[in-house]
Design a protein around this motif. Structure first.
Motif, PDB file in Angstrom:
ATOM      1  N   ASP A  23       0.802  -1.223   0.000  1.00  0.00           N
ATOM      2  CA  ASP A  23       0.000   0.000   0.000  1.00  0.00           C
ATOM      3  C   ASP A  23       0.836   1.274   0.000  1.00  0.00           C
ATOM      4  OD1 ASP A  23       1.004  -0.314   2.557  1.00  0.00           O
ATOM      5  OD2 ASP A  23      -0.794   0.472   3.552  1.00  0.00           O
ATOM      6  N   VAL A  24       2.152   1.138  -0.257  1.00  0.00           N
ATOM      7  CA  VAL A  24       3.048   2.301  -0.241  1.00  0.00           C
ATOM      8  C   VAL A  24       3.016   3.004  -1.599  1.00  0.00           C
ATOM      9  CG1 VAL A  24       5.451   3.041  -0.042  1.00  0.00           C
ATOM     10  CG2 VAL A  24       4.535   1.313   1.525  1.00  0.00           C
ATOM     11  N   ASP A  25       2.833   4.331  -1.582  1.00  0.00           N
ATOM     12  CA  ASP A  25       2.764   5.100  -2.825  1.00  0.00           C
ATOM     13  C   ASP A  25       4.140   5.494  -3.351  1.00  0.00           C
ATOM     14  OD1 ASP A  25      -0.254   5.727  -3.338  1.00  0.00           O
ATOM     15  OD2 ASP A  25       0.033   6.005  -1.186  1.00  0.00           O
ATOM     16  N   ALA A  26       5.109   5.665  -2.470  1.00  0.00           N
ATOM     17  CA  ALA A  26       6.478   5.995  -2.874  1.00  0.00           C
ATOM     18  C   ALA A  26       7.378   5.749  -1.671  1.00  0.00           C
ATOM     19  CB  ALA A  26       6.596   7.444  -3.342  1.00  0.00           C
ATOM     20  N   ALA A  27       8.669   5.586  -1.944  1.00  0.00           N
ATOM     21  CA  ALA A  27       9.631   5.342  -0.863  1.00  0.00           C
ATOM     22  C   ALA A  27      10.846   6.240  -1.043  1.00  0.00           C
ATOM     23  CB  ALA A  27      10.053   3.871  -0.841  1.00  0.00           C
ATOM     24  N   VAL A  28      11.391   6.680   0.092  1.00  0.00           N
ATOM     25  CA  VAL A  28      12.554   7.566   0.106  1.00  0.00           C
ATOM     26  C   VAL A  28      13.577   6.996   1.086  1.00  0.00           C
ATOM     27  CG1 VAL A  28      13.385   9.906   0.578  1.00  0.00           C
ATOM     28  CG2 VAL A  28      11.101   9.562  -0.403  1.00  0.00           C
ATOM     29  N   THR A  29      14.843   7.047   0.728  1.00  0.00           N
ATOM     30  CA  THR A  29      15.886   6.607   1.639  1.00  0.00           C
ATOM     31  C   THR A  29      17.182   7.336   1.328  1.00  0.00           C
ATOM     32  OG1 THR A  29      16.951   4.665   2.636  1.00  0.00           O
ATOM     33  CG2 THR A  29      16.633   4.627   0.231  1.00  0.00           C
ATOM     34  N   TRP A  30      18.266   6.920   1.993  1.00  0.00           N
ATOM     35  CA  TRP A  30      19.563   7.558   1.756  1.00  0.00           C
ATOM     36  C   TRP A  30      20.652   6.551   2.075  1.00  0.00           C
ATOM     37  CZ3 TRP A  30      23.501   9.886   5.200  1.00  0.00           C
ATOM     38  CH2 TRP A  30      23.365   9.484   6.539  1.00  0.00           C
ATOM     39  N   HIS A  31      21.889   6.942   1.806  1.00  0.00           N
ATOM     40  CA  HIS A  31      23.028   6.152   2.258  1.00  0.00           C
ATOM     41  C   HIS A  31      24.203   7.088   2.511  1.00  0.00           C
ATOM     42  CE1 HIS A  31      25.752   2.870   2.967  1.00  0.00           C
ATOM     43  NE2 HIS A  31      24.782   2.003   2.743  1.00  0.00           N
ATOM     44  N   PRO A  32      24.879   6.906   3.650  1.00  0.00           N
ATOM     45  CA  PRO A  32      26.109   7.672   3.898  1.00  0.00           C
ATOM     46  C   PRO A  32      27.203   7.200   2.936  1.00  0.00           C
ATOM     47  CG  PRO A  32      25.223   6.680   5.917  1.00  0.00           C
ATOM     48  CD  PRO A  32      24.525   6.044   4.772  1.00  0.00           C
ATOM     49  N   VAL A  33      27.886   8.135   2.311  1.00  0.00           N
ATOM     50  CA  VAL A  33      28.938   7.830   1.339  1.00  0.00           C
ATOM     51  C   VAL A  33      29.995   8.938   1.399  1.00  0.00           C
ATOM     52  CG1 VAL A  33      27.477   6.532  -0.288  1.00  0.00           C
ATOM     53  CG2 VAL A  33      27.604   9.015  -0.445  1.00  0.00           C
ATOM     54  N   PRO A  34      31.093   8.774   0.691  1.00  0.00           N
ATOM     55  CA  PRO A  34      32.078   9.866   0.646  1.00  0.00           C
ATOM     56  C   PRO A  34      31.688  11.017  -0.275  1.00  0.00           C
ATOM     57  CG  PRO A  34      33.128   7.717   0.379  1.00  0.00           C
ATOM     58  CD  PRO A  34      31.664   7.517   0.204  1.00  0.00           C
ATOM     59  N   ASN A  35      30.751  10.797  -1.203  1.00  0.00           N
ATOM     60  CA  ASN A  35      30.453  11.800  -2.218  1.00  0.00           C
ATOM     61  C   ASN A  35      28.951  12.015  -2.357  1.00  0.00           C
ATOM     62  OD1 ASN A  35      32.919   9.986  -3.195  1.00  0.00           O
ATOM     63  ND2 ASN A  35      33.303  12.105  -3.802  1.00  0.00           N
ATOM     64  N   THR A  36      28.495  13.248  -2.171  1.00  0.00           N
ATOM     65  CA  THR A  36      27.080  13.564  -2.307  1.00  0.00           C
ATOM     66  C   THR A  36      26.620  13.370  -3.748  1.00  0.00           C
ATOM     67  OG1 THR A  36      27.151  15.161  -0.491  1.00  0.00           O
ATOM     68  CG2 THR A  36      25.348  15.396  -2.076  1.00  0.00           C
ATOM     69  N   SER A  37      25.426  12.794  -3.902  1.00  0.00           N
ATOM     70  CA  SER A  37      24.877  12.579  -5.241  1.00  0.00           C
ATOM     71  C   SER A  37      23.367  12.404  -5.143  1.00  0.00           C
ATOM     72  CB  SER A  37      25.497  11.334  -5.891  1.00  0.00           C
ATOM     73  OG  SER A  37      24.883  11.051  -7.132  1.00  0.00           O
ATOM     74  N   THR A  38      22.658  12.915  -6.148  1.00  0.00           N
ATOM     75  CA  THR A  38      21.220  12.682  -6.250  1.00  0.00           C
ATOM     76  C   THR A  38      20.899  11.776  -7.430  1.00  0.00           C
ATOM     77  OG1 THR A  38      21.021  14.722  -7.559  1.00  0.00           O
ATOM     78  CG2 THR A  38      20.574  14.884  -5.197  1.00  0.00           C
ATOM     79  N   ARG A  39      21.910  11.396  -8.158  1.00  0.00           N
ATOM     80  CA  ARG A  39      21.758  10.482  -9.294  1.00  0.00           C
ATOM     81  C   ARG A  39      21.971   9.069  -8.770  1.00  0.00           C
ATOM     82  NH1 ARG A  39      19.781   9.935 -14.468  1.00  0.00           N
ATOM     83  NH2 ARG A  39      21.261   9.064 -15.957  1.00  0.00           N
ATOM     84  N   GLN A  40      20.919   8.263  -8.776  1.00  0.00           N
ATOM     85  CA  GLN A  40      21.034   6.943  -8.193  1.00  0.00           C
ATOM     86  C   GLN A  40      22.002   6.068  -8.985  1.00  0.00           C
ATOM     87  OE1 GLN A  40      17.391   5.396  -5.948  1.00  0.00           O
ATOM     88  NE2 GLN A  40      16.474   6.378  -7.717  1.00  0.00           N
ATOM     89  N   TRP A  41      22.836   5.357  -8.253  1.00  0.00           N
ATOM     90  CA  TRP A  41      23.763   4.422  -8.870  1.00  0.00           C
ATOM     91  C   TRP A  41      23.045   3.091  -9.083  1.00  0.00           C
ATOM     92  CZ3 TRP A  41      27.539   5.470  -4.267  1.00  0.00           C
ATOM     93  CH2 TRP A  41      27.982   6.784  -4.347  1.00  0.00           C
ATOM     94  N   LEU A  42      23.385   2.432 -10.164  1.00  0.00           N
ATOM     95  CA  LEU A  42      22.804   1.116 -10.416  1.00  0.00           C
ATOM     96  C   LEU A  42      23.511   0.080  -9.545  1.00  0.00           C
ATOM     97  CD1 LEU A  42      22.525   1.250 -14.322  1.00  0.00           C
ATOM     98  CD2 LEU A  42      20.749   1.756 -12.622  1.00  0.00           C
ATOM     99  N   SER A  43      22.761  -0.867  -9.062  1.00  0.00           N
ATOM    100  CA  SER A  43      23.318  -1.917  -8.219  1.00  0.00           C
ATOM    101  C   SER A  43      23.149  -3.270  -8.903  1.00  0.00           C
ATOM    102  CB  SER A  43      22.620  -1.935  -6.853  1.00  0.00           C
ATOM    103  OG  SER A  43      21.239  -2.237  -7.015  1.00  0.00           O
ATOM    104  N   LEU A  44      23.790  -4.287  -8.349  1.00  0.00           N
ATOM    105  CA  LEU A  44      23.705  -5.636  -8.901  1.00  0.00           C
ATOM    106  C   LEU A  44      22.679  -6.470  -8.143  1.00  0.00           C
ATOM    107  CD1 LEU A  44      27.475  -6.567  -9.467  1.00  0.00           C
ATOM    108  CD2 LEU A  44      25.869  -5.530 -11.082  1.00  0.00           C
TER     109      LEU A  44
END
Length: 508
Positions: A194-215
């Motif tokens: 029933d979730v309409d959208a989801a938001v999260t984050w991850h601590p990293v060395p470099n700020t980015s709003t462009r999501q990286w692709l994962s495996l």
């Protein structure tokens, strides 16, 4: 307030199709929203900084994060959230919701640590934490991730409550991201239906709003059972399970030449069969992690690894059983949400590091070869003449540039295939710091880490509020999601019948 994908350029600026007056109104409304949310985050930050540090002080491995769960639930209940314990039947999974009407926007949190990474806070040399009796450490900063996400959810609740607005914000306490696929099991259990959208984050060395692709990945444990015997007196009577493990590893080494460059296979021997070399080992186990760009590619590669395992059992005349620990899907980005979160991040600005942060970060950065630091800067588009040790900028959003393909995995991927999902990566440690390392653990309680967490909370909370109050933005994000998933339907990477490890053998 209504902000649409067509109204804004990739960088969130005015673009053709709307008048300059409309653009000014949109930017003014967003600035007011972000200012209000930032104030709320700042007011509550000390409590969540303490929460993050407490979880760092008590690092627990996948499926065993009971201390972190109880700490987070206590704070959520203090702020009026309704808590659903043992989500999906998993003891260390829960959700906490505020609000009763309107759309549901999820904020995803994590809190699991890694084995063998105990490290003294702030130490710039490998020094186990003398107060840590577990040997575990937060080598992926999930202590920050969970605390920052819960801070964002609480801040959204305060904003909605103060203005009498409808909408539901739901925090998900997600266990076992590290090779455990906690969110994947929750998705398979229907926890996000029933979730309409989801938001999260991850601590990293470099700020980015462009999501990286994962495996995508799958985590099988290969158990071999043979026959014990006196290795000197009657070796012909024995059938070595350890030989089977070694033959499996050798076979997979040959397989590596014949798989895609983006795929990865890792292993850890979890049971070598004993410590007596004069006894033929009657049992042995090896834990594998098989990764590929998509679930389909992962399944194909896993089948080849499975054939090697069966061959090893055949050669050694041992019995093979396979136990699937978990599996995750690759990440599905959402362009509409990325543009929205990028525009908000530009308003919030970069993580506000100071000279003291830079000074200690420089000590950690000196641990890495110059070539590695240069490669990281190049990978993330940092100018060559920018010699800062901490990433204090917000890079432009450039949809025309191919996404960076990471060779790691995240169970956020599974959530992204069942609801539109977006995340912000906030700089929280020195550039080039490698995840799952003692350097990452050592920086987890420093002021720079806390600033990265606060930055992410401000961006996430502002994004959630915008999704809850802007029906057009949410509708466009869902429409993009629908178009993509209709072409590529989701198939859970977890095989049918496989349940989360803590539920195996349980009657609950």
């Amino acid at each position: 307030m209504t902000v649409t994908e067509t109204d804004l350029s990739p960088d969130g600026e005015f673009s053709p199709g709307m008048s300059p007056t409309d653009s000014a109104v949109v930017q003014s409304d967003r600035a007011e929203l972000i200012s209000a949310v930032t104030t709320i985050v700042s007011e509550h930050l000390p409590v969540f900084t303490d929460l993050s540090d407490a979880i760092w002080d008590h690092p627990q491995l996948r499926w065993e994060e009971f201390d972190a769960v109880e700490r987070q639930i206590a704070i959520a209940e203090q702020h009026g959230f309704r808590v659903n314990r043992k989500l999906g039947g998993i003891p260390t999974a829960f959700s906490a919701e505020f609000g009763h009407d309107g759309p549901v926007v999820a904020v995803l949190g994590e809190y699991d640590a890694l084995a063998g990474l105990s490290q003294a806070s702030g130490s710039t040399s490998p020094t186990p934490d003398p107060e840590n009796t577990t040997g575990n450490g937060h080598g992926c900063a999930h202590h920050l991730l969970g605390a920052g996400s819960l801070l964002a959810a609480v801040s959204v609740a305060k904003y909605l409550q103060a203005r009498g607005l409808q909408g539901r914000v739901r925090y998900y306490g997600c266990p076992a991201e590290e090779a455990g696929s906690g969110k994947a099991y929750l998705v398979k259990a229907g926890a996000f239906e029933d979730v309409d959208a989801a938001v999260t984050w991850h601590p990293v060395p470099n700020t980015s709003t462009r999501q990286w692709l994962s495996l995508a990945n799958i985590n099988p444990v290969f158990h071999f059972r043979g026959v014990a015997a006196h290795a000197g007196g009657a070796p012909h009577m024995g059938r070595s399970a350890l030989d089977a493990v070694e033959l499996l590893n050798v076979g997979v080494n040959f397989l590596r030449e014949h798989m895609l460059d983006t795929s990865r296979i890792h292993y850890a021997i979890t049971d070598a069969g004993g410590e007596s070399p004069n006894v033929v080992q009657s049992q042995a186990s090896v834990y594998y992690l098989v990764r590929a760009k998509t679930v389909r590619e992962m399944r194909e590669l896993y089948e080849r690894v499975l054939k090697v395992a069966r061959g090893a059992a055949l050669m050694t005349e041992t019995e093979l059983t396979v136990e699937i620990q978990g599996a995750t899907a690759e990440l599905l980005p959402n362009e509409v949400l990325e543009r929205a979160i990028h525009s908000i991040t530009e308003h919030v600005g970069p993580v506000p590091f100071d000279d003291a942060d830079e000074a200690i970060a420089k000590q950690f950065l000196s641990q890495y070869p110059e070539s590695e630091v240069a490669a990281v800067r190049q990978r993330y588009g940092i100018p060559r003449d920018d010699y800062a040790t901490l990433h204090g900028t917000v890079p432009a959003l450039t949809p025309s540039v191919p996404r960076h393909q990471e060779t790691g995995s995240t169970d956020v991927g599974d959530v992204s295939w069942v609801t539109p999902t977006v995340q912000i990566f906030s700089a929280s440690m020195a550039m080039a710091t490698q995840a799952h390392s003692w350097q990452w653990v050592a920086q987890g309680k420093l002021p720079a880490a806390h600033k990265g967490m606060a930055h992410a909370a401000k961006v996430m909370a502002s994004t959630v509020v915008e999704l809850l109050t802007d029906a057009t933005l949410l509708s466009r994000a869902k429409e993009e999601f629908r178009e993509v998933t209709e072409r590529m339907p989701f198939s859970s990477p977890i095989p049918d019948g496989v349940v989360a490890p803590p539920l195996r053998g349980s009657n609950d």
